[in-house]
Design an enzyme around this catalytic site. Structure first.
Site, PDB file in Angstrom:
ATOM      1  N   LYS A   1     -47.207  11.582   3.077  1.00 14.35           N
ATOM      2  CA  LYS A   1     -47.689  10.199   2.936  1.00 14.35           C
ATOM      3  C   LYS A   1     -46.463   9.290   2.863  1.00 14.35           C
ATOM      4  O   LYS A   1     -46.089   8.786   1.806  1.00 14.35           O
ATOM      5  CB  LYS A   1     -48.575  10.110   1.685  1.00 14.35           C
ATOM      6  CG  LYS A   1     -49.543   8.964   1.712  1.00 14.35           C
ATOM      7  CD  LYS A   1     -50.576   9.108   0.617  1.00 14.35           C
ATOM      8  CE  LYS A   1     -51.229   7.801   0.266  1.00 14.35           C
ATOM      9  NZ  LYS A   1     -51.787   7.019   1.358  1.00 14.35           N
TER      10      LYS A   1
HETATM   11  N1  PMP Z   1     -55.812   9.049   5.538  1.00 14.45           N
HETATM   12  C1  PMP Z   1     -54.904   8.096   5.310  1.00 14.45           C
HETATM   13  C2  PMP Z   1     -54.062   7.607   6.427  1.00 14.45           C
HETATM   14  C3  PMP Z   1     -54.771   7.564   4.018  1.00 14.45           C
HETATM   15  O1  PMP Z   1     -53.869   6.616   3.779  1.00 14.45           O
HETATM   16  C4  PMP Z   1     -55.608   8.036   2.992  1.00 14.45           C
HETATM   17  C5  PMP Z   1     -55.507   7.437   1.616  1.00 14.45           C
HETATM   18  N2  PMP Z   1     -54.583   8.087   0.810  1.00 14.45           N
HETATM   19  C6  PMP Z   1     -56.521   9.041   3.292  1.00 14.45           C
HETATM   20  C7  PMP Z   1     -56.599   9.525   4.578  1.00 14.45           C
HETATM   21  C8  PMP Z   1     -57.392   9.629   2.225  1.00 14.45           C
HETATM   22  O2  PMP Z   1     -56.618  10.403   1.354  1.00 14.45           O
HETATM   23  P1  PMP Z   1     -57.033  10.587  -0.162  1.00 14.45           P
HETATM   24  O3  PMP Z   1     -58.459  10.981  -0.168  1.00 14.45           O
HETATM   25  O4  PMP Z   1     -56.163  11.670  -0.652  1.00 14.45           O
HETATM   26  O5  PMP Z   1     -56.816   9.299  -0.827  1.00 14.45           O
END
Ligand code: PMP
Length: 324
Positions: free
Chosen positions: A164
């Protein structure tokens, strides 16, 4: 107004003192990794529950590893920092917690390391965390509209999507902005191969013939914690297995239901893609069941999943009474 606290350069400081230099590598080149964690205020328990907070910090460690950063705090220490910041701010409302591990060196130049006579030396990294009160990011009480985006999802071999990384989010920012300029609530991004990847900040599921389908980890998605939560809840509470496989663009047009999910987005039903109505145009039955379950779980109202909810405040009198 009470001071707001952040964690910055190893200390708890008032938010206005948490400032980086304009020369910071991460600010210039996007060399950071971040998380978004929700805290849900539970009025009955008088408690702020952080949802799956340890899993978020485990992912931050994985992101740092991919990005050649040394995150000096353990998962347990990071949970403690998040707890302390939220508690110091005294929140009695839903919040969003934002930890960032970043290249803090002020050296001009792209490499994250330099050669020395004895080997390679990585430039310094640091970590900060702040929290803000936070409401809904996408609608949850009514469905949203989406458009397939002209910006492709970045490929793992360009900027790894499962890390991320802050810089990666230029891809998402362009996509989301385009969607809004085109009158949609959210963008759906395709991979270079033309498969559905995800929303700008959410994973995507479709329902077809009673089956849940979602793009697999190799479709350049972020390995979402909400996605994993949905897969587990669907299986264990609804008897629904999820198929993880490539999804074509036009499968979006014929799906019975579509929803996006993520920490910020929670679960948001999609009623339109590229002006085509999805299913009945309302929140579909499987999506509705999952939403109900999800909100019970994240708000600390589902005893079976209580271990996913970490209280920020010392156990309240109310909660203690209920447990006896
Ligand atoms: N995809 C992207 C590109 C994101 O930024 C997020 C948010 N974190 C998610 C998917 C969903 O991830 P999570 O459920 O871990 O928040």
């Amino acid at each position: 107004m009470a001071a707001e606290w952040a964690f910055f350069e190893g200390e708890y400081v008032p938010i206005e003192d948490a400032k980086v230099s304009v020369r910071t590598h991460a600010l210039n080149y996007g060399t950071g990794a971040f998380e978004g964690i929700r805290g849900y205020w539970n009025e009955d328990d008088e408690q702020l529950y952080m949802f799956r907070v340890a899993e978020h910090f485990e992912r931050l460690h994985r992101s740092a590893r991919i990005l050649r950063m040394n995150l000096r705090f353990s998962v347990e220490e990071l949970v403690e920092i998040a707890t302390n910041v939220a508690a110091r701010n005294g929140y009695r409302t839903d919040v969003y917690i934002r930890p960032v591990a970043y290249k803090s060196t002020e050296i001009v130049g792209l490499s994250m390391a330099r050669r020395t006579e004895t080997g390679i030396e990585f430039y310094p990294d640091d970590f900060f965390l702040y929290a803000v009160p936070f409401g809904d990011y996408l609608h949850v009480n009514k469905p949203i509209s989406c458009g397939v985006c002209s910006w492709q999802r970045i490929d793992d071999n360009m900027i790894p999507a499962r890390a991320k990384a802050t810089g990666l989010y230029i891809n998402s920012a362009l996509a989301r902005t385009e969607a809004e300029e085109n009158g949609y609530d959210e963008a759906i991004m395709l991979t270079a191969a033309g498969h559905v990847s995800e929303g700008s900040g959410e994973n995507l599921f479709i329902v077809r013939d009673g089956k849940l389908i979602t793009p697999s980890h190799s479709e350049n998605i972020l390995e979402g914690i909400t996605r994993a939560t949905v897969i587990q809840l669907a299986r264990d509470e609804m008897g629904l297995e999820t198929i993880e496989c490539p999804i074509d663009r036009t499968e979006l047009y014929i799906a019975d239901e579509i929803f996006l999910c993520g920490t910020g987005a929670q679960i948001s039903a999609v009623s339109q893609v590229d002006h085509r109505t999805v299913g009945s145009g309302e929140i579909g039955p499987i999506t509705a069941d999952l939403m109900k379950l999800y909100f019970d779980v994240v708000k600390g109202r589902h005893p079976k999943y209580a271990n996913w909810c970490t209280g920020v405040y010392p156990a309240s009198v109310n909660a203690a009474v209920r447990q006896t």
